[in-house]
Scaffold this motif. Structure first.
Motif, short mmCIF file in Angstrom:
data_model
loop_
_atom_site.label_atom_id
_atom_site.label_comp_id
_atom_site.label_asym_id
_atom_site.label_seq_id
_atom_site.Cartn_x
_atom_site.Cartn_y
_atom_site.Cartn_z
N PRO A 51 70.75 13.45 0.99
CA PRO A 51 71.30 14.80 0.92
C PRO A 51 72.66 14.87 1.63
O PRO A 51 72.87 14.18 2.62
CB PRO A 51 70.28 15.66 1.67
N PRO A 52 73.55 15.70 1.14
CA PRO A 52 74.90 15.77 1.72
C PRO A 52 74.96 16.52 3.05
O PRO A 52 76.05 16.69 3.60
CB PRO A 52 75.69 16.51 0.64
N THR A 53 73.83 16.94 3.57
CA THR A 53 73.82 17.77 4.78
C THR A 53 73.85 16.96 6.08
O THR A 53 74.18 17.50 7.13
CB THR A 53 72.57 18.65 4.80
N GLY A 54 73.52 15.70 6.03
CA GLY A 54 73.47 14.88 7.25
C GLY A 54 74.86 14.54 7.75
O GLY A 54 75.77 14.23 6.98
N GLY A 77 71.32 17.91 10.55
CA GLY A 77 71.19 18.10 9.10
C GLY A 77 70.44 17.02 8.36
O GLY A 77 70.57 16.93 7.13
N SER A 79 67.05 14.93 6.79
CA SER A 79 65.85 15.34 6.05
C SER A 79 64.61 15.37 6.93
O SER A 79 63.59 15.94 6.54
CB SER A 79 65.63 14.40 4.87
#
Length: 154
Positions: A51-54, A77, A79
């Motif tokens: 995911p691009p949130t990390g 950020g 998972s």
């Protein structure tokens, strides 16, 4: 003629002594320069498919006097919880490599640690061939990673 031989010998000896003194001074300066700690940083970004949130950041310091690398890692950020974290190498950016320095759990953000390195490891570290990888359950191969880069000294 005898005096010119003595003078030549004396001049040669004085020249040799001057060169030796400069060489010793140079080596002393070289040792002092290598004794300064080296700062390295890495921006941790998502690996392909994660995911691009990390996001994360590593600040590390190599101290030649103790041959010790210390680090602090912070992240957000991901998972899930970080289950494993390591320095991998040698590898250029984007390439995979085996674990070189395992980090000791737990891995809350931030976490810190240190390890003693071999001369080969120091050479590879300072050559930009090590990366930090944080592993989660969803991404056992690593969710975020970043190449360690030497920062200019002030």
């Amino acid at each position: 003629m005898k005096q010119s031989i003595v003078s030549s010998s004396r001049r040669g000896l004085l020249s040799f002594a001057a060169v030796a003194a400069f060489a010793v001074a140079g080596l002393a300066g070289l040792s002092a320069a290598h004794a300064d700690p080296v700062t390295l940083t890495a921006k941790l970004v998502p690996v392909t498919g994660a995911p691009p949130t990390g996001i994360g950041h590593v600040t590390a310091t190599y101290d030649p006097a103790t041959e010790t690398l210390s680090w602090q890692v912070d992240y957000a950020g991901l998972s899930g919880p970080v289950l494993a974290a390591h320095i991998h190498g040698p590898a250029t950016p984007g390439m995979d490599a085996p674990v070189v320095v395992p980090f000791t759990p737990p891995f809350p953000s931030p976490f810190a640690g240190k390890a003693t390195l071999t001369l080969d490891q120091v050479s590879q570290l300072l050559g930009g061939l090590y990366y930090v990888n944080l592993h989660t359950q969803a991404f056992p191969g690593g969710e975020i990673r970043g190449q360690l880069n030497v920062q200019p000294s002030n």
